[in-house]
Design a protein around this motif. Structure first.
Motif, PDB file in Angstrom:
ATOM      1  N   CYS A   1       0.846  -1.189   0.000  1.00 37.39           N
ATOM      2  CA  CYS A   1       0.000   0.000   0.000  1.00 37.39           C
ATOM      3  C   CYS A   1       0.886   1.245   0.000  1.00 37.39           C
ATOM      4  O   CYS A   1       1.911   1.292   0.680  1.00 37.39           O
ATOM      5  N   TRP A   2       0.475   2.261  -0.738  1.00 33.72           N
ATOM      6  CA  TRP A   2       1.283   3.462  -0.956  1.00 33.72           C
ATOM      7  C   TRP A   2       0.452   4.692  -0.610  1.00 33.72           C
ATOM      8  O   TRP A   2      -0.773   4.693  -0.789  1.00 33.72           O
TER       9      TRP A   2
ATOM     10  N   PRO B   1      -1.290  -3.882   4.238  1.00 31.67           N
ATOM     11  CA  PRO B   1      -2.744  -3.719   4.330  1.00 31.67           C
ATOM     12  C   PRO B   1      -3.286  -4.155   5.687  1.00 31.67           C
ATOM     13  O   PRO B   1      -2.629  -4.907   6.420  1.00 31.67           O
ATOM     14  N   ASN B   2      -4.465  -3.668   5.993  1.00 32.04           N
ATOM     15  CA  ASN B   2      -5.217  -4.163   7.142  1.00 32.04           C
ATOM     16  C   ASN B   2      -6.192  -5.208   6.610  1.00 32.04           C
ATOM     17  O   ASN B   2      -7.207  -4.868   6.002  1.00 32.04           O
TER      18      ASN B   2
ATOM     19  N   HIS C   1      -2.658   5.166   3.401  1.00 33.17           N
ATOM     20  CA  HIS C   1      -1.915   4.629   2.259  1.00 33.17           C
ATOM     21  C   HIS C   1      -2.920   3.911   1.353  1.00 33.17           C
ATOM     22  O   HIS C   1      -2.966   2.681   1.294  1.00 33.17           O
ATOM     23  N   PRO C   2      -3.752   4.664   0.633  1.00 33.65           N
ATOM     24  CA  PRO C   2      -4.912   4.074  -0.035  1.00 33.65           C
ATOM     25  C   PRO C   2      -4.648   3.390  -1.367  1.00 33.65           C
ATOM     26  O   PRO C   2      -5.550   2.737  -1.902  1.00 33.65           O
ATOM     27  N   VAL C   3      -3.435   3.531  -1.913  1.00 34.74           N
ATOM     28  CA  VAL C   3      -3.184   3.040  -3.269  1.00 34.74           C
ATOM     29  C   VAL C   3      -2.538   1.658  -3.219  1.00 34.74           C
ATOM     30  O   VAL C   3      -1.452   1.476  -2.649  1.00 34.74           O
ATOM     31  N   ALA C   4      -3.197   0.674  -3.827  1.00 35.32           N
ATOM     32  CA  ALA C   4      -2.652  -0.684  -3.893  1.00 35.32           C
ATOM     33  C   ALA C   4      -1.548  -0.745  -4.941  1.00 35.32           C
ATOM     34  O   ALA C   4      -1.732  -0.310  -6.079  1.00 35.32           O
ATOM     35  N   ILE C   5      -0.390  -1.272  -4.561  1.00 38.62           N
ATOM     36  CA  ILE C   5       0.759  -1.406  -5.451  1.00 38.62           C
ATOM     37  C   ILE C   5       1.162  -2.873  -5.527  1.00 38.62           C
ATOM     38  O   ILE C   5       0.790  -3.672  -4.667  1.00 38.62           O
TER      39      ILE C   5
END
Length: 337
Positions: A194-195, A212-213, A221-225
């Protein structure tokens, strides 16, 4: 299969439900040198030795605002020819009963990459839609100062496996194995997924990313990478004679930064894919074969393992790293706690 279960468990660390991409490839050894452009930029030599794979633009200084591996590198030791990223870890040493040290070599992953001149296996995993890294992105995971299991468990994705065979994917642990390993020691390093969506780096090289949780990225950190994941096979087989081990029977391996526990395991990453190549691979849900050198990703341009072996760099720091050494390279610069 044990392997499949372990891989799916790794992929589950990324946000989402179903694994969407498993991009797996070999990166041969680029250089073993005492440089660290991320943690010790401009310092030559750096405090401890690293083993590095990827693009040959790796250098003592790699300012993310000025240095773009994708445009400055002329070759890569990784199979995707558009991947000029750099991936590196500390170096493993054997400490003999007489107190001298011998560097342990890396070797090609026994599940398809035995032709590789050392280095490591690199994965990019996803569970659903992910956003590829921006130019200049870099991060670290782990902490070389850790010396206890409680500390190491703060990064549960950094582990050791005592290989009974190249297929072994059980018995993960946070410290060095305490008995001889028939097929070597595998070290795994998995980065956060997460970014924060803004910063390509942070002062500690970690705060701009997070785990992630559950299956969701935190609001901070809402952006999945993609999950970057290393497997390094260390060829400890030449040191399996326990008559060379400490007399008290304790394990004899030590990281190049002076850690005899293994809890200080850590890894460094600098993104260097050319153009949108990584995003294409993630969007295409590439699924590399797990037991061969078939990357199985038509959107990427690939080179053979023999070709990856040709991409190397000369060492910048001229010191003996291959003989039996009285002390670790850079020992005088290290806090040997």
């Amino acid at each position: 299969m044990q392997w499949t279960a372990a891989l799916l468990a790794a992929a589950a660390l990324a946000p989402g439900v179903n694994s969407a991409a498993t991009l797996r490839f070999s990166c041969a050894q680029l250089v073993v040198d005492r440089l660290d452009p991320l943690v010790n930029p401009g310092m030559i030599p750096s405090p401890h030795l690293h083993q590095v794979v990827g693009g040959n633009a790796f250098n003592v200084t790699m300012d993310h605002e000025l240095h773009d591996q994708a445009t400055t590198a002329t070759c890569t030791s990784c199979m995707p020819t558009e991947d000029f990223s750099n991936y590196w870890t500390a170096v493993l040493f054997f400490r003999a009963r007489n107190g001298t040290y011998k560097r342990v070599n890396t070797m090609g992953n026994g599940l398809g990459y035995t032709a590789s001149n050392g280095g490591q296996t690199v994965y990019y995993l996803s569970s659903g839609k992910v956003t590829a890294f921006r130019p200049g992105f870099r991060m670290t995971v782990g902490n070389p100062a850790f010396r206890t299991e409680a500390q190491a468990r703060q990064n549960p994705s950094l582990q050791f496996t005592c290989l009974d065979s190249p297929m072994t994917r059980t018995g993960y642990r946070y410290d060095f194995p305490t008995t001889p390993c028939k097929a070597g020691i595998m070290v795994t390093v998995r980065f956060p997924t997460c970014w924060d969506g803004k910063n390509v780096d942070s002062p500690d090289h970690q705060s701009h990313v997070a785990y992630p949780n559950g299956n969701s990225c935190p609001a901070s950190h809402p952006v999945a990478i993609p999950q970057v994941f290393y497997e390094t096979y260390w060829d400890t087989r030449p040191f399996n004679d326990q008559s060379l081990w400490p007399e008290d029977g304790s394990q004899p391996f030590v990281w190049s930064f002076g850690d005899p526990t293994g809890y200080g395991n850590h890894g460094d990453y600098m993104f260097g894919w050319k153009g949108d190549a990584l995003q294409r691979a993630m969007d295409a849900n590439c699924q590399s074969d797990l037991f061969s050198d078939n990357v199985n990703c038509p959107t990427l341009k690939l080179q053979s393992i023999p070709d990856t072996n040709k991409c190397t760099l000369p060492r910048r720091v001229h010191e003996d790293i291959d003989g039996w050494l009285k002390e670790l390279p850079g020992a005088s610069m290290q806090n040997m706690s």
